[in-house]
Design a protein around this motif. Structure first.
Motif, PDB file in Angstrom:
ATOM      1  N   PHE A 122       0.873  -1.182   0.000  1.00 14.24           N
ATOM      2  CA  PHE A 122       0.000   0.000   0.000  1.00 14.24           C
ATOM      3  C   PHE A 122       0.903   1.222   0.000  1.00 14.24           C
ATOM      4  CE2 PHE A 122      -2.663  -3.191   2.174  1.00 14.24           C
ATOM      5  CZ  PHE A 122      -3.793  -3.122   1.372  1.00 14.24           C
ATOM      6  N   TRP A 123       0.932   1.956  -1.090  1.00 12.98           N
ATOM      7  CA  TRP A 123       1.802   3.136  -1.167  1.00 12.98           C
ATOM      8  C   TRP A 123       0.993   4.404  -0.937  1.00 12.98           C
ATOM      9  CZ3 TRP A 123       6.962   3.659  -1.255  1.00 12.98           C
ATOM     10  CH2 TRP A 123       7.511   4.902  -1.626  1.00 12.98           C
ATOM     11  N   GLY A 124      -0.010   4.618  -1.776  1.00 13.22           N
ATOM     12  CA  GLY A 124      -0.801   5.839  -1.585  1.00 13.22           C
ATOM     13  C   GLY A 124      -1.934   5.948  -2.584  1.00 13.22           C
ATOM     14  N   LEU A 125      -2.717   7.014  -2.441  1.00 15.57           N
ATOM     15  CA  LEU A 125      -3.816   7.300  -3.361  1.00 15.57           C
ATOM     16  C   LEU A 125      -3.593   8.664  -3.988  1.00 15.57           C
ATOM     17  CD1 LEU A 125      -6.721   6.085  -1.084  1.00 15.57           C
ATOM     18  CD2 LEU A 125      -6.088   5.069  -3.265  1.00 15.57           C
ATOM     19  N   ARG A 126      -3.985   8.817  -5.242  1.00 17.02           N
ATOM     20  CA  ARG A 126      -3.726  10.073  -5.943  1.00 17.02           C
ATOM     21  C   ARG A 126      -4.974  10.542  -6.693  1.00 17.02           C
ATOM     22  NH1 ARG A 126      -0.275   9.166  -3.086  1.00 17.02           N
ATOM     23  NH2 ARG A 126       1.920   8.682  -3.444  1.00 17.02           N
TER      24      ARG A 126
ATOM     25  N   LEU B 152     -20.328  15.361  -4.390  1.00 18.57           N
ATOM     26  CA  LEU B 152     -19.951  16.755  -4.106  1.00 18.57           C
ATOM     27  C   LEU B 152     -19.066  16.901  -2.875  1.00 18.57           C
ATOM     28  CD1 LEU B 152     -23.355  18.512  -4.907  1.00 18.57           C
ATOM     29  CD2 LEU B 152     -21.396  18.201  -6.399  1.00 18.57           C
ATOM     30  N   ALA B 153     -18.842  15.836  -2.100  1.00 19.85           N
ATOM     31  CA  ALA B 153     -18.009  15.954  -0.898  1.00 19.85           C
ATOM     32  C   ALA B 153     -16.602  15.468  -1.228  1.00 19.85           C
ATOM     33  CB  ALA B 153     -18.600  15.102   0.218  1.00 19.85           C
ATOM     34  N   GLN B 154     -15.616  16.156  -0.667  1.00 23.76           N
ATOM     35  CA  GLN B 154     -14.245  15.747  -0.910  1.00 23.76           C
ATOM     36  C   GLN B 154     -13.913  14.490  -0.117  1.00 23.76           C
ATOM     37  OE1 GLN B 154     -11.675  19.049  -0.127  1.00 23.76           O
ATOM     38  NE2 GLN B 154     -11.827  19.767  -2.223  1.00 23.76           N
ATOM     39  N   VAL B 155     -13.000  13.700  -0.650  1.00 22.96           N
ATOM     40  CA  VAL B 155     -12.552  12.503   0.066  1.00 22.96           C
ATOM     41  C   VAL B 155     -11.549  12.942   1.121  1.00 22.96           C
ATOM     42  CG1 VAL B 155     -11.344  10.311  -0.192  1.00 22.96           C
ATOM     43  CG2 VAL B 155     -12.919  11.086  -1.983  1.00 22.96           C
ATOM     44  N   ASP B 156     -11.762  12.475   2.352  1.00 19.17           N
ATOM     45  CA  ASP B 156     -10.887  12.942   3.432  1.00 19.17           C
ATOM     46  C   ASP B 156     -10.125  11.795   4.087  1.00 19.17           C
ATOM     47  OD1 ASP B 156      -9.768  14.828   5.141  1.00 19.17           O
ATOM     48  OD2 ASP B 156     -11.237  14.363   6.707  1.00 19.17           O
ATOM     49  N   ARG B 157     -10.832  10.676   4.360  1.00 18.57           N
ATOM     50  CA  ARG B 157     -10.181   9.563   5.065  1.00 18.57           C
ATOM     51  C   ARG B 157     -10.378   8.268   4.261  1.00 18.57           C
ATOM     52  NH1 ARG B 157     -12.543   8.278   9.707  1.00 18.57           N
ATOM     53  NH2 ARG B 157     -10.659   7.514  10.722  1.00 18.57           N
ATOM     54  N   PRO B 158      -9.619   8.131   3.180  1.00 17.89           N
ATOM     55  CA  PRO B 158      -9.834   6.947   2.332  1.00 17.89           C
ATOM     56  C   PRO B 158      -9.134   5.704   2.890  1.00 17.89           C
ATOM     57  CG  PRO B 158      -8.197   8.360   1.337  1.00 17.89           C
ATOM     58  CD  PRO B 158      -8.628   9.057   2.595  1.00 17.89           C
ATOM     59  N   ARG B 159      -9.662   4.559   2.454  1.00 16.74           N
ATOM     60  CA  ARG B 159      -9.062   3.273   2.802  1.00 16.74           C
ATOM     61  C   ARG B 159      -9.162   2.390   1.552  1.00 16.74           C
ATOM     62  NH1 ARG B 159     -12.815   0.287   6.539  1.00 16.74           N
ATOM     63  NH2 ARG B 159     -13.515  -0.765   4.650  1.00 16.74           N
ATOM     64  N   VAL B 160      -8.194   1.466   1.406  1.00 21.01           N
ATOM     65  CA  VAL B 160      -8.237   0.547   0.260  1.00 21.01           C
ATOM     66  C   VAL B 160      -8.571  -0.848   0.770  1.00 21.01           C
ATOM     67  CG1 VAL B 160      -6.888  -0.503  -1.578  1.00 21.01           C
ATOM     68  CG2 VAL B 160      -6.584   1.898  -1.061  1.00 21.01           C
ATOM     69  N   ASP B 161      -9.563  -1.462   0.118  1.00 25.02           N
ATOM     70  CA  ASP B 161      -9.910  -2.848   0.442  1.00 25.02           C
ATOM     71  C   ASP B 161      -9.493  -3.726  -0.731  1.00 25.02           C
ATOM     72  OD1 ASP B 161     -11.061  -1.686   2.591  1.00 25.02           O
ATOM     73  OD2 ASP B 161     -13.145  -2.014   1.986  1.00 25.02           O
ATOM     74  N   ILE B 162      -8.731  -4.774  -0.446  1.00 25.14           N
ATOM     75  CA  ILE B 162      -8.305  -5.704  -1.483  1.00 25.14           C
ATOM     76  C   ILE B 162      -9.046  -7.005  -1.243  1.00 25.14           C
ATOM     77  CG2 ILE B 162      -6.315  -6.930  -2.463  1.00 25.14           C
ATOM     78  CD1 ILE B 162      -5.787  -4.039  -2.745  1.00 25.14           C
TER      79      ILE B 162
ATOM     80  N   GLN C 255      -5.376   9.325   7.350  1.00 29.01           N
ATOM     81  CA  GLN C 255      -6.089  10.192   8.289  1.00 29.01           C
ATOM     82  C   GLN C 255      -6.461  11.535   7.675  1.00 29.01           C
ATOM     83  OE1 GLN C 255      -7.427   9.187  10.993  1.00 29.01           O
ATOM     84  NE2 GLN C 255      -6.497   7.173  10.731  1.00 29.01           N
ATOM     85  N   ASN C 256      -5.587  12.074   6.830  1.00 32.22           N
ATOM     86  CA  ASN C 256      -5.909  13.361   6.198  1.00 32.22           C
ATOM     87  C   ASN C 256      -5.372  13.335   4.775  1.00 32.22           C
ATOM     88  OD1 ASN C 256      -6.075  15.997   5.285  1.00 32.22           O
ATOM     89  ND2 ASN C 256      -5.811  16.841   7.338  1.00 32.22           N
ATOM     90  N   TYR C 257      -6.296  13.048   3.860  1.00 34.10           N
ATOM     91  CA  TYR C 257      -5.875  12.845   2.467  1.00 34.10           C
ATOM     92  C   TYR C 257      -5.192  14.076   1.887  1.00 34.10           C
ATOM     93  CZ  TYR C 257      -6.228  12.207  -2.568  1.00 34.10           C
ATOM     94  OH  TYR C 257      -5.933  12.136  -3.916  1.00 34.10           O
ATOM     95  N   LYS C 258      -5.666  15.265   2.286  1.00 33.75           N
ATOM     96  CA  LYS C 258      -5.081  16.493   1.727  1.00 33.75           C
ATOM     97  C   LYS C 258      -3.634  16.668   2.155  1.00 33.75           C
ATOM     98  CE  LYS C 258      -8.509  19.946   0.527  1.00 33.75           C
ATOM     99  NZ  LYS C 258      -9.100  21.212   0.944  1.00 33.75           N
ATOM    100  N   LYS C 259      -3.370  16.355   3.426  1.00 36.73           N
ATOM    101  CA  LYS C 259      -2.022  16.596   3.962  1.00 36.73           C
ATOM    102  C   LYS C 259      -1.022  15.555   3.473  1.00 36.73           C
ATOM    103  CE  LYS C 259      -2.699  19.313   8.126  1.00 36.73           C
ATOM    104  NZ  LYS C 259      -2.632  19.293   9.593  1.00 36.73           N
ATOM    105  N   ASN C 260      -1.435  14.293   3.501  1.00 34.97           N
ATOM    106  CA  ASN C 260      -0.524  13.242   3.046  1.00 34.97           C
ATOM    107  C   ASN C 260      -1.355  12.064   2.534  1.00 34.97           C
ATOM    108  OD1 ASN C 260       1.350  11.330   2.564  1.00 34.97           O
ATOM    109  ND2 ASN C 260       2.229  11.291   4.611  1.00 34.97           N
ATOM    110  N   PRO C 261      -1.357  11.863   1.209  1.00 35.11           N
ATOM    111  CA  PRO C 261      -2.200  10.796   0.656  1.00 35.11           C
ATOM    112  C   PRO C 261      -1.515   9.429   0.647  1.00 35.11           C
ATOM    113  CG  PRO C 261      -1.281  12.096  -1.117  1.00 35.11           C
ATOM    114  CD  PRO C 261      -0.723  12.671   0.150  1.00 35.11           C
TER     115      PRO C 261
END
Length: 2002
Positions: A1152-1156, A1163-1173, A1186-1192
């Motif tokens: 798991f590296w990151g999301l881009r 209409l709502a921004q994604v803030d706390r994403p998670r990946v399910d495999i 925890q904070n997609y904007k600060k560090n994805p």
């Protein structure tokens, strides 16, 4: 027609066991069923039938092998029986009993008893009855002709001659002898059968359980005695695709019509320049015309060779057929302006289709030949150089590099013509003769007629037809025939066009003339390639006289025809419209003839009528159809009764139907009633009985109400009663055409199936694809030979046209040739050449398909319409050739007398998009078409077990066909459908997922699987059981040919009905009640079935299907369902044990590296994403960001889960990646998902430690020369692992010597070329040198490809017998091939090397360092930089229809970055035992930290090419915009005016933080004075993958190391530092620098230079060169294996979201990245565009000579000229300069001493003059033009009162022009005509040149002639030099020139009339003047004498008087 073998018994077997036998003939093997627990006798009693494509040769063999069958181990061979078929061929029938032989060829006790029967193709052998072969008790009571079926042949006694064992022994011995004699080739005669049960569904590609291929090899070795595996062929897997009975044909799965649907196209044309335009002193303009659109270039003044370099783009949204028929017309017009249209110089025409069929869909830098359509006797009118490209959506055109074009173009060698078209095309006349038409609609549906109908009520109007022909952009029409539906024209339309024409199709339309609006009745296209052949034995286009059938809309006669487009030829016609009798002929014109009309205007004239029977004898045809099933009827149709109508032409049509042509009348009257029309002539055919004459056609089934199948579909309750239709029709008997097409179609079908087999074997990585390919080639060869035999019949049939005869000869030649080539290629097929040969064989397939299309029609196609409530709902169109009967098997239509599954579709545009995906009705239909007199067998192909129901009962009516069939035989089955999983389905919901379920249809039954929510890869794992399925017909037939199963996949929606996703078909494997349920056929294997939606693939289904007969004992006898015990599915049955795949435990590790770039959700921004495999029901979740904007990026990098996966990798389920946003209160929202369809690339495979670069023994030395030359010919040597190898990367000594010699030679001829001065070189020098290299590489690649192709052709052309097969394909061959290459290289490469070194000398670039220019994106070269970090696009939203604007890119809502690793448990030991193994990271060892990192991104934008015009003037004002994260840099103020190929030369620095800002966008915008700027195109680059890649794409490694100058090292890390870091990361030993320029890394030792010069020229010691050498070879180092990115420029396509898929231009650029925590890099390289250098060209015109004399003297008629010379530099016509006039030159000599001065700006690298000027007075700013440096000099005759006369001109290319002659005598026209052959000079090198050059012009015959000579001196100075030594214009100060010493004759007669008169009169009339003076003196003397005589007399008299 067939060979049938009945295997009765095998006796005297030893022991007890299971037995199986294999019977093989011609490579096609059949297996018997397994007989269990046999003792000494095995009673097989099975028959096998081989349909035969060519007569059996007496030497061919039949082979029977008997095995002990084992479920676990390999089957053991008991013995073999082989028999030569000579006796069978002679007698046709034979009974044989004989002993078997064992492996040692010695007889054993076991005995086999068989019966063989053979019927030859020509009927010469075996005229037998079926009852000779069978007991009468076995015959069907209902059907006369009994088919041989597998289980129905019980032992019966033969009536023919038996064979004694002794005779049989002889035949066996002869077989043995022939076997031994053939030696190696025996296996190719015998062939190895595909080891699979014969009656299994052909789609089953899994390895069979009977015999393994390796076992076969062993057996092959035993049989053939050291057999060469390279000669083994594998017979067809699909030879019996539809199994033995062959009563059903395969349905076509693609539903939606593709024709007629509009698509996006872009045609881009660059007009570069024109040359040799005919005419004097022209002002040419080029007009580019496509269809109705016209665009013009600018006007160039006073030139015959204008240079434009202007780019035009045309956008279209039309169907492909319309697009490809559009004509591109290029015209050159002289003196066009606002007031005048100008005069046409010449035109060139071709259609878009010709361009599209070229390689890369383009002509690049080609010369179009211009000709004058109004004067065809004139020759070439000039040449126009242009690029033409046609791009469709999704096409990717590779444009060759456009920098530094040299202009020494060989015009003749680069003509704009497709390959194979001669360069000198001639004019030709195309005669299109229109005779008559039949079957037109009888009512007029035009606008006026409908208005009339509205007022009067009844429309009695007939149509007013005329024929319109469109060809090559011209249109011709016949006259209008008023009120006629059988019009007779007898007219011909004549087109005059160049031959061969560059237009592929001719469009012929019948139109209805109307006062308001003419409408098309029908359209037909004639493809000229199909009616002509350009080969050596070819023929000119010819056609007919023949009928062509036209199809279009139905005949509803409503007010508005909704399908009018179909009548225009757009889309597939849904009904017969008319047929037209035409012929076409072509005559090549002799343009020297005086009688020829010059114009190319279309003419129409009358012609003679032709006789009725010229198109063939009219015969009576009979069409029979039986409707066995009508299911899947769309519910929308409702429950109204449904009827089916069958029509052929107008026969059977309920509205305009005809019954019989009145042949005894010449022409029917217009008002004749239908009753009269249907009069029947008794006994029209000799073979018919009288009763048959009363037969009335039945073309419709009786109406029937549909009943419900399920919520979507109805079906018609036919059950045991099947309705029939039959139609009699009368057509010209042209069956031979259709027969030939059928034979070729069948060969092509077989070839296609074979090629699919080979591809499947390669794709599934099964063994021996080469054997299957050899088998395919053998089948092809024999099929082609068979065609030649069959097609040779009926040569003198009535109605044969010239095209019939020529086409037959052509097809026979082609197929004979193909047969030869197939044999040759077969002998060349080896394991390593399979893929290459496969491509070659695919060309055969295309050729066969092309040949099979018959251009001359005969019988129209058959239409089946479903009619409900008097409305035509849906239709099927069936080509008549497919159902045409012939007594010869190969000639018969592939669907004649077979049950065909037909899917009805909606007509016209209704069938586009989603409506076209759904089935309107599924029909099981049986069709038979043939001559009425041949119809006795028309029912023979139906499934047996029926009774006929006649329309009438009564005596003598037996010959009538049935109106329905009643089936008395009914079988009960249970169908088991094992639905395992589907993958890669379409997204049908807005979430980007689907809720799929499958609906399975079989006969009238349907069932659904469960719905699986939110997945594109559902694993249903569900067994559907269909109980009590009733099928009609005989049991044995149903076993071999069960009906097809249709599987439809839907998306379940909560509201509204389910949405269709896709459809596939399958055939079940059938088990009869008396068969054993066990291997090899049962339980069935899971197989993949391709799912289609419309014409697009929409995923795969993994399933298995079995059909089990329920016997007398009921369901209890059925095999039990072995359900897994741990099932928790409740009532849903899972797939049973034997069918589901075998599973193993695997571990899946996830990085798991990151999301881009996650887009908003609702209409709502994604803030706390998670990946399910998730995979196979198991899965793992990432940590929550925890904070997609600060560090994805994710905090935990590696996680894993264990899962049970199938052993077979091909059956691995997909892996699903889902991203959810964790919202407040425990809510989760799906952001997007991605399905990884195949896990194969993520499966861990241990590295091969025996590979070269893993070797540890010995050192490998790589030697680099101290100063490596840049343009090196690399000698690549494979490094052997254990030996020391010294690799020199260098130019050969021989070449160096040559170079030196060349330089010396040139030194004598020219000024010695200097070495380039370092200070003069800049980045652009490097760039242009690199581009030159790229172009050379491309040329070399093309040459190599052409050479390889040529070699291939030569090999194929060589006789197969001469080709020696290679030795065994072991390791030895590789070495041998290499050796061959090495020995070949020096001879062939010498030329190339010489050429290259010449180029080097010429360009003077041999010392310039280069960079790598990629003509594609960098990531494409390095696998998207996914060496360890992969990018998965996340999708959301529905997948739309093809036509929808929803593209895949628009559905992307973000990207997930990570990776996967799949491996079998436990983890390999060699991995876990490594010293630095960190268990937390599993297989992802050594990956970098994913914390945010600050990076300096430096973007270099070099230039853009071929930008899409954005302004009305066809230009753009581009500038660059760079976006990265929130940073946006707009370079708006530096826009480049009116330029489509701008050079930007800019660098931009941006500071960014990865991962937040990692997607770089480089866009090109168009600057606008008013309004917003428009986006031209943009490209996106993922910087993060580059940054972290092991290919080190942060800063390219340059070719050499330097610390100053143009090539200074620009990376802050030096090569030694980079090398040390890389060694550490890759855990490689090194680097160890040693003395004497050595460095050791791992087991490689590199040698190289160790000194470097600084700015002051001082040399220092350094290891950097050595380190750089290692970096260049990094991919060869063990453990490293990654090629490092070199210093480069990448070329990226620019795309515009508004025009998806179509390139809007290309941009050349590169990106450097430097981490901010490292030392700062130096300043950016200066790549700003080179400023053009200012030069001054001084041209002194000294003298002229032999200038033609243009003027006649008023008084004397004397010829003279008032000469002056005019000159200018190309592009600067407005600055032209003239000398003074040398008046009245009587000899053509002129003296001037006159100086022209031309200042100009010049780009040395591009060899172009740069001009900046305003385009017009309204232009905002100046436009920059780059124009070749050419000087034009013209000679003129000055006139006082009229315009000056142009006499001649010469144009000198200042870079390469012929050296001037030393004297006027030596100056000749050859200096212009043979310019290429003469030595040339460049003014930029020579600086000063003086000499004589010729003036030339074209005469009336369009030939070049010498019109004068000029002595001139050219002197080139730089601006600085010119300033230092100034010179005056003309003869002015400073540096004045002397006044010319002109003879006095040049003075005007007005100034010195006496002298003028004296010179004029005395010179011309010297002797007359002298004579006149003498006479005058004499007369004077006489006068004086007479005057003085009286005085003298009187004096004398006076004197005498005194």
């Amino acid at each position: 027609m067939a060979l049938i073998v009945h295997l009765r018994t095998v006796t005297d077997l030893r022991g007890k066991g299971d037995r199986i036998a294999k019977v093989a003939f011609r490579g096609l093997s059949f297996y018997t069923r397994v007989l269990e627990n046999c003792e000494d006798e095995a009673r097989f009693n099975e028959s096998f039938r081989w349909p035969i494509a060519s007569n059996v040769d007496g030497n061919e063999m039949l082979e029977i092998q008997v095995f002990n069958y084992s479920k676990v181990f390999t089957n053991r061979l008991i013995g073999t029986f082989r028999m030569v078929l000579q006796k069978v061929v002679e007698e046709g029938q034979l009974e044989v009993s004989d002993t078997l032989i064992d492996d040692n060829n010695s007889a054993i006790r076991t005995c086999v008893s068989i019966e063989i029967k053979y019927q030859a193709m020509d009927g010469t052998v075996g005229a037998w009855n079926d009852n000779e072969f069978l007991d009468d008790s076995n015959r069907s009571e209902n059907d006369g002709a009994f088919q041989f079926e597998t289980d129905s042949l019980l032992s019966g006694h033969s009536q023919g001659s038996g064979v004694s064992p002794g005779r049989s022994h002889q035949s066996l011995q002869s077989a043995e002898r022939s076997f031994r004699k053939t030696g190696k080739g025996v296996f190719s005669a015998m062939k190895l059968g595909k080891i699979r049960p014969p009656k299994e569904d052909h789609k089953g590609k899994d390895e069979p359980a009977i015999l393994e291929t390796e076992d076969l090899d062993r057996k092959a070795m035993r049989l053939g005695g050291g057999l060469d595996p390279d000669t083994i062929s594998l017979a067809s897997v699909t030879a019996v695709t539809t199994n033995v009975s062959n009563k059903r044909s395969k349905p076509d799965i693609k539903m939606e019509p593709s024709a007629g649907r509009p698509m996006d196209y872009q045609v881009s044309i660059t007009i570069i320049e024109a040359r040799q335009l005919v005419g004097l002193n022209m002002d040419p303009v080029v007009c580019v015309e496509i269809g109705d659109e016209k665009k013009y270039t600018s006007m160039k003044e006073s030139t015959n060779c204008p240079y434009y370099n202007e780019y035009f783009v045309f956008d279209f949204h039309v169907p492909p057929d319309v697009m490809f028929d559009k004509i591109i017309k290029l015209s050159v017009i002289h003196s066009k302006n606002l007031l005048r249209s100008g005069t046409l110089v010449g035109t060139f025409k071709l259609d878009v289709g010709t361009v599209y069929s070229q390689q890369e869909h383009q002509f690049y830098h080609k010369w179009a030949i211009l000709s004058d359509p109004d004067d065809i006797t004139a020759g070439v009118k000039g040449y126009l150089k242009c690029d033409i490209a046609v791009v469709g959506k999704g096409d990717n055109i590779k444009t060759p590099h456009k920098a530094n074009e040299t202009d020494e173009d060989d015009i003749e060698g680069n003509l704009l013509l497709p390959e194979g078209v001669p360069s000198e095309r001639q004019w030709a006349r195309f005669y299109v003769k229109i005779y008559r038409a039949e079957g037109l609609p009888k009512m007029n549906t035009s606008l006026m007629a409908n208005v009339k109908k509205a007022f009067i009520g009844e429309n009695k109007d007939l149509v007013d037809p005329y024929v319109q022909v469109l060809f090559a952009g011209q249109k011709g029409k016949t006259s209008v025939q008023k009120s006629s539906y059988e019009p007779i024209w007898n007219e011909q339309i004549i087109f005059t066009e160049m031959f061969p024409p560059l237009c592929k199709r001719m469009k012929i339309q019948i139109r209805d003339s109307d006062k308001v609006n003419d409408v098309a009745i029908g359209t037909h296209f004639i493809d000229l390639r199909k009616i002509a052949n350009d080969g050596d034995k070819g023929f000119l286009p010819t056609l007919g006289p023949a009928w062509v059938n036209m199809y279009g809309s139905t005949r509803n006669y409503t007010l508005m025809d909704e399908h009018q487009d179909l009548n225009e030829g757009l889309g597939e016609g849904v009904s017969f419209r008319a047929r037209l009798l035409i012929s076409i002929a072509v005559e090549i014109l002799d343009t020297t003839s005086t009688e020829i009309m010059n114009s190319t205007d279309v003419q129409t004239e009358g012609i003679q009528n032709i006789s009725e029977n010229v198109t063939g004898k009219i015969e009576e045809f009979f069409l029979f159809g039986a409707f066995l099933e009508a299911t899947m009827i769309d519910r929308k149709i409702g429950d109204k009764p449904i009827t089916f109508e069958v029509t052929i032409g107008n026969y059977g049509n309920q509205i305009d139907g005809v019954n019989k042509p009145a042949m005894h009348k010449k022409k029917k009257e217009g008002g004749e009633s239908d009753e009269e029309e249907s009069e029947l002539i008794q006994n029209s055919s000799e073979d018919e009985t009288e009763d048959d004459g009363d037969m009335v056609s039945v073309s419709s089934t009786p109406p029937m109400k549909p009943v419900i199948t399920d919520r979507n579909y109805f079906h018609l309750p036919y059950f045991e009663k099947k309705p029939c239709t039959y139609i009699k029709s009368w057509w010209q008997d042209q069956r031979r055409r259709l027969y030939n097409a059928n034979i070729m179609d069948k060969i092509a079908d077989k070839l296609e199936e074979g090629l699919n087999d080979v591809q499947e074997i390669i794709k599934t990585e099964k063994a021996y694809p080469e054997r299957r390919l050899r088998g395919v080639l053998e089948e092809l060869g024999s099929g082609c030979s068979r065609f030649v035999t069959l097609a040779d019949k009926d040569q003198n049939q009535a109605g044969r046209t010239r095209l019939d005869r020529e086409r037959l000869k052509f097809c026979m030649r082609e197929l004979e040739n193909m047969s030869q080539q197939a044999k040759t290629i077969r002998s060349q097929v080896k394991k390593n050449t399979v893929k290459d040969k496969l491509k070659l064989v695919q060309n055969f397939l295309q050729k066969l398909r092309f040949l099979a299309e018959e251009p001359q029609h005969s019988i129209p196609e058959v239409f089946i319409w479903m009619i409900s409530n008097n409305k035509r709902i849906a239709y099927a169109r069936i080509p008549s050739k497919d159902i045409l009967y012939s007594i010869v098997d190969e000639e018969m239509g592939k669907e004649c007398g077979k049950v065909k599954t037909v899917f009805l579709k909606l007509p016209g545009k209704k069938g586009f998009g989603p409506a076209g995906w759904t089935v309107q009705a599924k029909m099981e239909i049986y069709l038979w078409l043939g001559l009425n007199k041949q119809r006795k067998d028309f029912l023979s192909g139906l499934p047996n077990g029926f009774e006929e129901n006649k329309a009438l009962k009564g005596p003598g009516l037996q010959s009538f066909p049935p109106i329905s069939l009643t089936y008395t035989m009914k079988q009960i089955f249970q169908l088991r459908v094992h639905m395992y999983q589907a993958r890669s389905l379409f997204a049908a919901d807005s979430s980007g997922l689907s809720d799929p379920f499958a609906r399975v249809f079989f006969s009238t039954h349907s069932q659904c699987t469960e719905v699986l929510n939110e997945t594109l890869c559902p694993t249903w794992d569900q067994l559907l059981v269909f109980d009590h399925v009733e099928l009609y017909g005989e049991a044995s037939e149903l076993r071999d040919d069960p009906p097809i199963i249709v599987i439809e996949i839907y998306d379940q929606d909560t509201v509204g009905k389910a949405e269709f996703i896709g459809r596939t078909f399958a055939k079940p494997i059938t088990k009869m009640s008396d068969e054993h349920y066990g291997p090899p056929r049962f339980p069935p294997q899971l197989e993949y079935y391709q799912i289609y939606r419309g014409n697009c693939t929409a995923g795969d289904l993994l399933a298995a299907f079995e059909l089990l007969q329920i016997g007398p004992g009921g369901k209890a006898e059925l095999p039990p369902i072995d359900v897994p015990t741990d099932s928790e599915k409740g009532p849903i049955l899972p797939v049973p044990m034997g069918v589901r795949p075998v599973l193993s435990k695997y571990r899946i590790e996830v990085l798991f590296w990151g999301l881009r770039d996650l887009k908003r959700v609702n209409l709502a921004q994604v803030d706390r994403p998670r990946v399910d495999i998730e995979c196979a029901g198991k899965g793992v979740q990432s940590a929550v960001i925890q904070n997609y904007k600060k560090n994805p990026n994710f905090s935990t990098l590696v996680k894993w889960f264990e899962v049970d996966l199938p052993e077979n990798e091909l059956l691995h389920p997909p892996l699903n990646i889902r991203v959810v946003d964790c919202r407040a209160f425990g809510r989760y929202t799906l952001v997007g998902s991605h399905a990884v369809g195949s896990l194969r690339k993520f499966i861990y495979r241990a590295p091969d430690r025996n590979a070269n670069n893993w070797a540890t023994a010995g050192e490998i030395v790589v030697n680099m020369e101290p100063e490596p030359p840049v343009k090196k010919m690399e000698t690549v040597v494979k490094l052997d692992a254990t030996s020391d190898a010294v690799v020199k990367v260098d130019v050969s000594e021989e070449d160096k010597e040559k170079e030196k010699k060349k330089k010396k030679k040139k030194g004598g001829e020219e000024i010695e070329e200097e070495e380039p001065d370092e200070s003069m070189l800049d980045w652009w020098s490097k760039y242009f040198a690199s581009i030159e290299t790229l172009k050379e590489q491309l040329r070399a690649q093309e040459a190599a490809a052409a050479e390889a192709e040529e070699k291939e052709d030569m090999e194929i052309a060589a006789e197969g017998a001469d080709v020696k097969p290679d030795e065994s394909p072991m390791k030895g061959t590789k070495g041998k091939e290499k050796g061959k290459e090495k020995t070949k290289a020096p001879k062939e490469d010498k030329k190339k090397k010489n050429q290259m070194t010449e180029v080097m000398d010429k360009k003077n670039k041999q010392k310039i360092d280069e960079l790598q220019v990629y003509n594609k994106e960098l990531e494409n070269e390095y696998d998207n930089f996914e060496d360890w970090l992969h990018t998965f696009n996340l999708y959301r939203g529905k997948i739309g229809d093809d036509d929808d604007s929803v593209t895949e890119d628009e559905r992307i809502v973000g990207r997930y970055k990570g990776s996967l690793c799949v491996y079998k448990m436990p983890l390999p030991e060699d991995v876990t035992k490594e010293a630095s193994f960190d268990p937390n990271f599993g297989m992802f060892q050594g990956i970098p930290n994913n914390d945010p990192v600050n990076v300096l991104v430096r973007v270099y934008v070099v230039r853009a090419t071929d930008l899409h015009p954005a302004d009305i003037n066809g230009k753009a004002d581009p500038y660059v915009v760079i976006k990265l994260g929130k940073t946006e840099i707009k370079d708006k103020e530096n826009y480049i005016s009116k330029q489509l190929n701008p050079v930007f030369g800019k660098s931009f620095d941006i500071e960014a933080t990865f991962p937040m800002e990692s997607m770089l966008t480089v866009a090109v915008f168009d600057w606008d004075l008013v309004g917003t700027d428009d986006l031209i195109g943009e490209t996106k680059i993922d910087l993060e993958n580059r940054y972290y890649s092991k290919h080190r794409a942060t800063c390219g490694i340059s070719q050499s190391y330097a610390i100053h100058g143009y090539n200074a090292w620009r990376d802050p890390m030096k090569p030694t530092q980079i090398l040390t870091k890389l060694c550490k990361e890759a855990k490689v030993d090194g680097p160890h620098f040693g003395p004497g320029g050595r460095v050791k890394v791992a087991n490689r030792v590199f040698l190289g230079p160790t000194e470097i010069e600084d700015e002051n020229g001082l040399k220092k010691q350094t290891d950097e060169h050595l380190a750089l050498t290692v970096l260049h070879h990094w991919e060869e180092i063990p453990h490293a294996c990654y090629k490092l990115v070199p210093e480069h420029v990448e070329t990226r396509p620019l795309l515009n979201p508004d025009k998806p898929g179509i390139e809007q231009g290309r941009i050349e650029m590169w990106v450097d990245m430097f981490p901010m925590d490292m030392p700062a890099p130096g300043p950016a390289i200066d790549i700003s565009p080179r400023k053009p250098k200012k030069y001054e060209l001084r041209v002194i015109i000294w003298n002229t000579d032999e200038v033609i004399l243009e003027d006649d003297d008023y008084f004397t008629g004397e010829k003279s000229s008032d000469i002056f010379v005019r000159g200018w530099l190309k592009g600067q016509q407005e600055d032209k300069q003239d000398t003074d006039v040398h008046y009245h030159s009587l000899t053509g000599e002129g003296n001037f001493n006159w100086r022209f001065i031309f200042p100009f700006d010049y780009l040395v690298a591009e060899e172009k003059i740069v001009i900046s000027k305003k385009e017009s007075m309204f232009s905002w700013d100046e436009t920059e033009y780059k124009i070749p440096a050419r000087l034009t000099l013209q000679v003129w005759d000055a006139d006082h009162f009229s315009a000056d006369d142009f006499l001649g001109a010469i144009e000198l290319d200042l870079n390469r022009f012929p050296r001037g002659a030393k004297t006027a005598k030596q100056c000749s026209i050859d200096m212009v005509v043979n310019e290429q052959e003469l030595p040339t000079v460049s003014i930029f090198k020579q600086k000063r040149v003086k000499g004589w050059w010729p003036f030339v012009a074209r005469n009336e015959n369009d030939e070049m002639e010498l019109t004068g000579k000029v002595e001139a001196e050219l002197h080139l100075l730089t601006a600085e030099e010119a300033e230092k030594s100034p010179a005056g214009l003309a003869r002015n100060e400073p540096d004045p020139l002397e006044k010319p010493n002109r003879p006095n004759t040049s003075l005007s007669w007005m100034m010195n009339p006496l002298r003028f008169a004296w010179i004029l009169i005395w010179r011309n009339y010297k002797w007359p003047c002298l004579g006149f003076l003498a006479l005058l003196m004499f007369l004077l003397f006489i006068g004086l004498f007479i005057y003085s005589l009286p005085g003298v007399f009187s004096e004398k008299m006076v004197d005498a008087g005194r």
